[in-house]
Write a protein that holds these residues in place. Structure first.
Motif, mmCIF file in Angstrom:
data_model
loop_
_atom_site.group_PDB
_atom_site.id
_atom_site.type_symbol
_atom_site.label_atom_id
_atom_site.label_comp_id
_atom_site.label_asym_id
_atom_site.label_seq_id
_atom_site.Cartn_x
_atom_site.Cartn_y
_atom_site.Cartn_z
ATOM 1 N N THR A 1 0.831 -1.209 0.000
ATOM 2 C CA THR A 1 0.000 0.000 0.000
ATOM 3 C C THR A 1 0.863 1.256 0.000
ATOM 4 N N VAL A 2 0.543 2.166 -0.909
ATOM 5 C CA VAL A 2 1.166 3.494 -0.938
ATOM 6 C C VAL A 2 0.118 4.502 -0.493
ATOM 7 N N LEU A 3 0.464 5.317 0.483
ATOM 8 C CA LEU A 3 -0.448 6.355 0.966
ATOM 9 C C LEU A 3 -0.089 7.691 0.332
ATOM 10 N N MET A 4 -1.123 8.396 -0.115
ATOM 11 C CA MET A 4 -0.948 9.697 -0.757
ATOM 12 C C MET A 4 -1.628 10.768 0.095
ATOM 13 N N PRO A 5 -0.955 11.889 0.315
ATOM 14 C CA PRO A 5 -1.538 12.934 1.170
ATOM 15 C C PRO A 5 -2.843 13.473 0.590
ATOM 16 N N GLY A 6 -3.856 13.553 1.461
ATOM 17 C CA GLY A 6 -5.138 14.092 1.049
ATOM 18 C C GLY A 6 -5.977 13.163 0.209
ATOM 19 N N VAL A 7 -5.498 11.943 -0.022
ATOM 20 C CA VAL A 7 -6.241 10.978 -0.848
ATOM 21 C C VAL A 7 -6.639 9.760 -0.019
ATOM 22 N N ASN A 8 -5.640 9.057 0.492
ATOM 23 C CA ASN A 8 -5.915 7.837 1.271
ATOM 24 C C ASN A 8 -5.071 7.753 2.534
ATOM 25 N N ASP A 9 -4.432 8.861 2.926
ATOM 26 C CA ASP A 9 -3.533 8.806 4.075
ATOM 27 C C ASP A 9 -4.256 8.651 5.408
ATOM 28 N N ASP A 10 -5.584 8.709 5.391
ATOM 29 C CA ASP A 10 -6.349 8.476 6.614
ATOM 30 C C ASP A 10 -6.758 7.017 6.776
ATOM 31 N N GLU A 11 -6.376 6.155 5.832
ATOM 32 C CA GLU A 11 -6.872 4.783 5.810
ATOM 33 C C GLU A 11 -5.960 3.765 6.483
ATOM 34 N N ALA A 12 -4.815 4.170 6.986
ATOM 35 C CA ALA A 12 -3.851 3.189 7.493
ATOM 36 C C ALA A 12 -4.453 2.249 8.540
ATOM 37 N N PRO A 13 -5.095 2.753 9.608
ATOM 38 C CA PRO A 13 -5.661 1.822 10.595
ATOM 39 C C PRO A 13 -6.739 0.917 10.009
ATOM 40 N N GLU A 14 -7.571 1.460 9.145
ATOM 41 C CA GLU A 14 -8.641 0.679 8.527
ATOM 42 C C GLU A 14 -8.072 -0.441 7.664
ATOM 43 N N LEU A 15 -7.017 -0.130 6.914
ATOM 44 C CA LEU A 15 -6.386 -1.131 6.061
ATOM 45 C C LEU A 15 -5.757 -2.244 6.891
ATOM 46 N N LEU A 16 -5.119 -1.887 7.984
ATOM 47 C CA LEU A 16 -4.497 -2.909 8.822
ATOM 48 C C LEU A 16 -5.547 -3.807 9.464
ATOM 49 N N ALA A 17 -6.629 -3.230 9.965
ATOM 50 C CA ALA A 17 -7.696 -4.052 10.561
ATOM 51 C C ALA A 17 -8.268 -5.019 9.525
#
Length: 330
Positions: free
Chosen positions: A160-176
């Motif tokens: 997973t690559v996180l992009m600012p303002g796009v999906n950078d808020d998804e880290a905990p959700e992705l791990l769960a």
């Protein structure tokens, strides 16, 4: 062996099978795509198998990863896997893919000898997937992941690559989600390998950003460094285990000193580093009648000259490679 002047030994071969892709990820290529490599310049199946054979039987390679572009677009992929799995000594075989089409191919790839897969997936939200990839294929990726797991291509790793303002808020959700599904999640810092050369260090989501976000929901315990070896991902145990999460921090925490990789592009060029600006031609040697030992010698010399590092830790002097990631291979 593929030694370099800094004492590293390359045992992990990344083989790009094509520069073509059926997605247009914003951090990789423009919406209209790229000028693809001409078919006559691409290695044939026989040439790929021969070069992998040289690497395995003469140069000490033990791991082979098929990459792209998108390697599932390569005609005859299952046959290539089967032929490479028949080499002695048998290398461990893996595939990095966006998983579009994997639902159909996973059983055959497993039967052919593929050991496991890495799947690129940056979001759990279909609308964000479309924004990032410019394609509406989110469900296909999820189906491909499930098929890989069912086919025993494990551990199934999700990149997973996180992009600012796009999906950078998804880290905990992705791990769960990854824990619930039995996948091993690895976050990757965005690297300066986009065709548009639009990468900016100051706007990337860093390893520290990712860990800080994950810590809002999980307790992470760092694994000891010696357990990492030459693996690019630093790993953390989640909530006491057994689940783990990895972060590949190529930009902010380079791991060049332990690198054990050598790369072969789809048009037959050896690259000693993902960020190298030089290449060594093996296709020409193959097609001019060179023996396996002569090819091995060219490959050894190419790796002997590998630089100490990628240069990413020197932002004032770093120069991005001319080739984008899709043409180099992951």
């Amino acid at each position: 062996m593929l030694l370099d002047t800094y004492g590293r030994t390359a045992t992990d071969l990344r083989v790009s099978l094509t520069d073509r892709c059926n997605l247009r990820c914003v951090y990789c290529m423009p919406e209209e795509g790229l000028q693809w490599l001409a078919k006559p310049t691409l290695l044939t199946d026989d040439e790929i198998v021969r070069l992998v054979g040289v690497a395995v039987t003469r140069l000490g390679v033990t791991e082979v990863r098929f990459t792209g572009g998108e390697p599932l677009l390569r005609p005859g992929l299952t046959g290539l896997v089967e032929r490479c799995a028949a080499l002695e000594p048998r290398p461990r075989l893996s595939l990095t893919t966006n998983a579009i089409g994997l639902a159909r191919l996973a059983p055959a790839l497993g039967s052919a000898g593929l050991d496991r897969v890495n799947v690129s997936l940056d979001t759990l939200r279909p609308e964000v997937f479309h924004r990032l990839t410019r394609r509406d294929r989110h469900a296909d990726v999820l189906d491909g992941l499930a098929a890989a797991r069912a086919a025993g291509l494990t551990p199934v790793k999700v990149n997973t690559v996180l992009m600012p303002g796009v999906n950078d808020d998804e880290a905990p959700e992705l791990l769960a989600w990854a824990i619930a599904e039995g996948y091993e999640l690895r976050f990757i810092e965005q690297m300066p390998l986009d065709a548009q050369h639009g990468w900016k260090r100051e706007s990337m989501v860093t390893a520290e950003d990712i860990l800080r976000s994950l810590a809002t929901r999980f307790t992470l315990t760092a694994e000891e460094d010696e357990r990492r070896g030459s693996a690019p991902a630093e790993r953390w145990t989640v909530d006491g285990g057994p689940h783990r999460v990895g972060v590949i921090a190529s930009v902010t925490r380079p791991f060049c000193a332990a690198c054990d990789r050598t790369r072969l592009t789809a048009d037959g060029q050896v690259r000693s580093c993902l960020f190298a600006r030089e290449e060594t031609d093996l296709r020409g040697a193959l097609r001019s009648g060179a023996s396996d030992e002569e090819i091995a010698g060219i490959w050894r010399r190419a790796m002997w000259g590998k630089k100490a590092g990628s240069g990413l830790d020197a932002p004032d002097s770093f120069q991005q490679p001319a080739r984008p990631m899709s043409s180099i291979g992951g």
